[in-house]
Scaffold this active site. Structure first.
Site, PDB file in Angstrom:
ATOM      1  N   ASN A   1      -6.861   8.241   2.386  1.00  0.00           N
ATOM      2  CA  ASN A   1      -6.526   7.671   3.690  1.00  0.00           C
ATOM      3  C   ASN A   1      -7.327   8.341   4.800  1.00  0.00           C
ATOM      4  OD1 ASN A   1      -4.551   6.019   5.402  1.00  0.00           O
ATOM      5  ND2 ASN A   1      -4.294   8.070   6.254  1.00  0.00           N
ATOM      6  N   GLU A   2      -7.928   7.535   5.677  1.00  0.00           N
ATOM      7  CA  GLU A   2      -8.602   8.006   6.901  1.00  0.00           C
ATOM      8  C   GLU A   2      -9.311   9.339   6.658  1.00  0.00           C
ATOM      9  OE1 GLU A   2      -5.606   7.963   9.960  1.00  0.00           O
ATOM     10  OE2 GLU A   2      -5.234   5.807   9.738  1.00  0.00           O
TER      11      GLU A   2
ATOM     12  N   TYR B   1      -6.129   0.022  15.405  1.00  0.00           N
ATOM     13  CA  TYR B   1      -5.145   0.411  16.409  1.00  0.00           C
ATOM     14  C   TYR B   1      -5.787   0.265  17.795  1.00  0.00           C
ATOM     15  CZ  TYR B   1      -2.324   1.925  12.464  1.00  0.00           C
ATOM     16  OH  TYR B   1      -1.595   1.938  11.305  1.00  0.00           O
TER      17      TYR B   1
ATOM     18  N   TRP C   1       1.186  -1.568   9.036  1.00  0.00           N
ATOM     19  CA  TRP C   1       1.851  -0.256   9.017  1.00  0.00           C
ATOM     20  C   TRP C   1       3.113  -0.329   9.887  1.00  0.00           C
ATOM     21  CZ3 TRP C   1       0.760   4.078   6.232  1.00  0.00           C
ATOM     22  CH2 TRP C   1       1.574   5.195   6.517  1.00  0.00           C
TER      23      TRP C   1
ATOM     24  N   ARG D   1       0.872  -1.180   0.000  1.00  0.00           N
ATOM     25  CA  ARG D   1       0.000   0.000   0.000  1.00  0.00           C
ATOM     26  C   ARG D   1       0.904   1.224   0.000  1.00  0.00           C
ATOM     27  NH1 ARG D   1      -2.850   2.903   4.322  1.00  0.00           N
ATOM     28  NH2 ARG D   1      -4.793   3.837   3.540  1.00  0.00           N
TER      29      ARG D   1
ATOM     30  N   HIS E   1      -8.874   0.460   9.717  1.00  0.00           N
ATOM     31  CA  HIS E   1      -7.549   0.555  10.324  1.00  0.00           C
ATOM     32  C   HIS E   1      -7.688   0.201  11.804  1.00  0.00           C
ATOM     33  CE1 HIS E   1      -6.017   3.564   7.046  1.00  0.00           C
ATOM     34  NE2 HIS E   1      -6.463   2.419   6.552  1.00  0.00           N
TER      35      HIS E   1
ATOM     36  N   GLU F   1      -4.613  -1.013   7.638  1.00  0.00           N
ATOM     37  CA  GLU F   1      -3.488  -0.662   8.508  1.00  0.00           C
ATOM     38  C   GLU F   1      -3.709  -1.298   9.874  1.00  0.00           C
ATOM     39  OE1 GLU F   1      -2.558   3.405   9.233  1.00  0.00           O
ATOM     40  OE2 GLU F   1      -2.728   4.005   7.124  1.00  0.00           O
TER      41      GLU F   1
END
Length: 532
Positions: free
Chosen positions: A154-155, A223, A279, A76, A221, A250
Site C-alpha cells: 500500500n502507498e 483524494y 475506502w 481489498r 489512490h 482507494e
C-alpha cells in the site's frame, strides 16, 4: 502536517499508536489482456469493491458477507507484514481471508499495509520486505489465481525518496515472478498513493516491462489531489490511451488534504470500464472517521459516504457485476460504435464547427464528448446530444487536434474517433514568443505549498522554453523538479531540463515545486513564457 496523506495511512497511523502505545503468458487465473483486467475465460473484470481494514479488526469476519450484500464484486483486504505495530498476517490468516472471499463470491485483492509512506513514515516497510512477506505466505495463495489479486504494498512511498519507486517496484515484480507467483499483481503509486509527481504515470511502461507474464495492473489512490473532473480524467486517460491497465484502488468523498471529486471518479470509471474500490467499510480513526461507509461495522447504519458510494449515481449497487468464476453473467461492455472522424468548418480565430457520422448502440446513444488530443492526454472541450458541436473560446494562431467519443444509455463510452487538426488564424498570439504557461497551486498546508506549471507550446516545434514570474506576497521556492531554477528575490526564472525542452507543436511540459508562503496571501503570479 503531511501533504496528500492517504486515508488508509491516517487509519494506520492511529492504530499503530494504539497497538504499540498485454499478451498474458499465464493462461490460468485473473490476468491482463489488451490493457484490461479479465478472468481466466477472457471475460472482462471491472472491479467494484470496498476496502476492509482486516488486520486491525480481525474479529470482523462478517464484514465480507456484509460487503457482498452491497453488490460489491470485490474487496481489498488490509494485511500486515510485521514491520509495523499491527503485527503479521500469517499464512493461516491469509488462507482464511481467501476462503471468506470465495465463500462470499468476492474477488480478493490482498495488500501489505506496512509499506505505507516509506521514506517519510518511520518504520515503514520496503517493497523488498513486502515481497519477503508474500513469499512467506505463498502456500496460502498458490492455486488461488482465479480469485486473488496480489497488491504488493500500500502507498509504498511518501513524498520523500519516491524517485526509487520505479526500480523498487520493477524489482519486486521480478522477484515475485521468479518465486513462482502467477497472480495478477497490483502496484500502488507513490506520494501516499496519489502520484502528484507523476512518477507512476510516466514510468508505468518500464514497470509493465518488468513483468514477464504481462499481468500487472496499476493502482492510483484519489483524494485531495484529484479535486476536479479534469484532473481525474487526465490521469486515468493517460493510462487507458496507452493500453495500460489502471484501477482506482482507494478514494473517498472528502479528505484532510482536499475534497476529491468522487462524482467524477465514479462517472469516468463507469464510462470507461475502470475498476474502483472505495475506502473503507468501517473502523477509520485519526480524524477521517467520515470515510466509514457504515458505523461500527453495522451494515444497517450507513454513513452519507456509504450511501453515496453504494446507492448513488454510478455506485456499486447499480454498476457492479459478479465475476463469472462465481457464476456471474458476462456483462455487455461493448459500448457504442466509434463515431466518424469529425470534419471542421467555419474556422475562425476563436472557434470552429465540428460534425461527424453518428454512432449506434443496442441500448441507444445518449450523447457525445468532444476532446482535445495532446499526445497521450485528452481534455474534454464540449458535450452534445447531437453529432455536431460548435466550439468557442479557442486561442488565435493555435494548432488544435480534436476527436469524439460516444456514450450509451448504460454509461459506456466508445473508442475514440479519428482526429481532425486545425490551426486558428491570427487574431492574437499564443503567448510571448509562441508558448504559454499556466500556474496552479495544487495544495497548501501551514506555511508551505505545492505548485505546478504547465508549459504549452505554440504551432511550431521548439527546442527549449523559459518561464518567468515575480511573486507579490513573499513566496519563496525551496525545491523544484522537471525544471532548472534561478531566483533573484521575488523574481523567478525556470528553464527546461534536457529531457523536456523539445516540444512538438502544441506539445506540453510540466514542472512542479515546493515553496513557502505567509499563510495569509498566496496570489497567483502572472507568467511569461518564451521559447527557442
Amino acid at each position: 502536517m503531511r501533504r496528500r496523506l492517504g486515508a488508509a495511512c491516517a487509519l494506520a497511523l492511529l492504530l499503530s499508536v494504539f497497538v504499540i502505545a498485454d499478451p498474458a503468458k499465464a493462461a490460468t487465473g485473473i490476468r491482463i489482456s489488451n490493457g484490461r483486467l479479465v478472468e481466466a475465460n477472457g471475460t472482462e473484470l471491472v472491479l467494484r469493491g470496498i476496502n476492509h481494514a482486516h488486520v486491525w479488526y480481525q474479529q470482523q469476519t462478517s464484514s465480507f458477507a456484509n460487503i457482498k450484500a452491497t453488490g460489491a464484486n470485490s474487496v481489498r483486504v488490509v494485511l500486515g507484514s510485521g514491520q509495523r505495530g499491527w503485527g503479521t498476517s500469517p499464512a493461516s490468516d491469509v488462507a482464511n481471508v481467501v476462503a471468506l472471499c470465495k465463500q462470499n463470491k468476492l474477488i480478493c485483492v490482498l495488500e501489505v499495509h506496512d509499506t505505507t509512506g516509506y521514506g517519510e513514515q518511520s518504520g515503514a516497510a520496503t517493497l523488498a520486505q513486502a515481497v519477503d512477506y508474500w513469499v512467506s505466505v505463498q502456500s496460502a495463495l498458490t492455486g488461488q489465481e482465479n480469485y486473488v489479486i496480489l497488491n504488493i504494498g500500500n502507498e509504498p512511498f511518501g513524498n520523500q525518496g519516491y524517485a526509487a519507486w520505479t526500480t523498487d517496484t520493477a524489482n519486486a515484480i521480478r522477484r515475485l515472478r521468479t518465486a513462482g507467483f502467477q497472480h495478477t499483481i497490483m502496484v500502488d503509486a507513490p506520494n501516499w498513493g496519489q502520484d502528484w509527481t507523476f512518477t507512476m504515470r510516466d514510468n508505468a511502461p518500464t514497470v509493465k516491462a518488468a513483468d514477464t507474464t504481462g499481468n500487472t495492473i496499476f493502482s492510483i489512490h484519489m483524494y485531495g489531489v484529484f479535486d476536479t473532473a479534469a484532473e481525474v480524467q487526465a490521469y486515468l486517460s493517460s493510462f487507458t490511451s496507452r493500453g495500460l491497465p489502471i484501477v482506482v484502488g482507494e478514494f473517498g468523498d472528502n479528505h484532510s488534504d482536499g475534497n476529491p471529486d468522487e462524482d467524477a471518479i465514479m462517472a469516468y470509471a463507469q464510462a470507461n470500464r475502470i475498476g474502483y474500490m472505495g475506502w473503507s467499510w468501517s473502523g477509520n480513526g485519526g480524524g477521517v472517521e467520515y470515510l466509514d461507509m457504515v458505523q461500527n461495522f453495522n451494515p444497517a447504519s450507513r454513513s452519507a459516504w456509504g450511501n453515496r458510494f453504494i446507492s448513488g449515481a454510478n455506485g456499486i449497487a447499480a454498476t457492479s457485476r459478479q465475476a463469472t468464476i462465481y457464476g456471474g453473467t458476462e456483462p455487455d461492455y461493448d459500448g457504442p460504435t466509434t463515431p466518424g472522424t469529425p470534419t471542421a468548418s467555419n474556422l475562425t480565430s476563436t472557434g470552429v464547427n465540428l460534425a461527424w457520422a453518428a454512432s449506434t448502440d443496442n441500448v441507444g446513444v445518449t450523447g457525445y464528448t468532444v476532446v482535445r488530443v495532446q499526445g497521450s492526454t485528452e481534455t474534454t472541450v464540449a458535450s452534445t446530444t447531437t453529432n455536431s458541436a460548435v466550439l468557442t473560446g479557442l486561442t488565435p494562431s493555435t494548432a488544435y487536434t480534436f476527436a469524439v467519443r460516444a456514450r450509451d444509455a448504460a454509461g459506456y463510452v466508445s473508442a475514440r474517433s479519428g482526429t481532425v487538426s486545425v490551426t486558428t488564424p491570427a487574431g492574437g498570439g499564443n503567448g510571448d514568443n509562441g508558448c504559454t504557461a499556466t500556474y496552479r497551486i495544487a495544495n497548501s498546508w501551514n506555511s508551505n505549498f505545492n505548485g505546478e506549471v504547465i508549459v504549452t507550446n505554440g504551432a511550431t516545434a521548439s527546442t527549449g522554453w523559459t518561464v518567468t514570474w515575480t511573486y507579490a506576497n513573499g513566496q519563496a521556492i525551496t525545491q523544484i523538479w522537471n525544471g532548472q531554477r534561478t531566483t533573484s528575490g521575488a523574481n523567478v526564472t525556470v528553464r527546461n531540463v534536457n529531457y523536456n525542452g523539445n516540444l512538438a507543436p502544441n506539445g506540453t511540459a510540466m514542472f512542479g515545486f515546493l515553496a513557502t508562503w505567509n499563510n495569509t496571501t498566496n496570489s497567483v503570479p502572472t507568467l511569461t513564457c518564451t521559447r527557442t
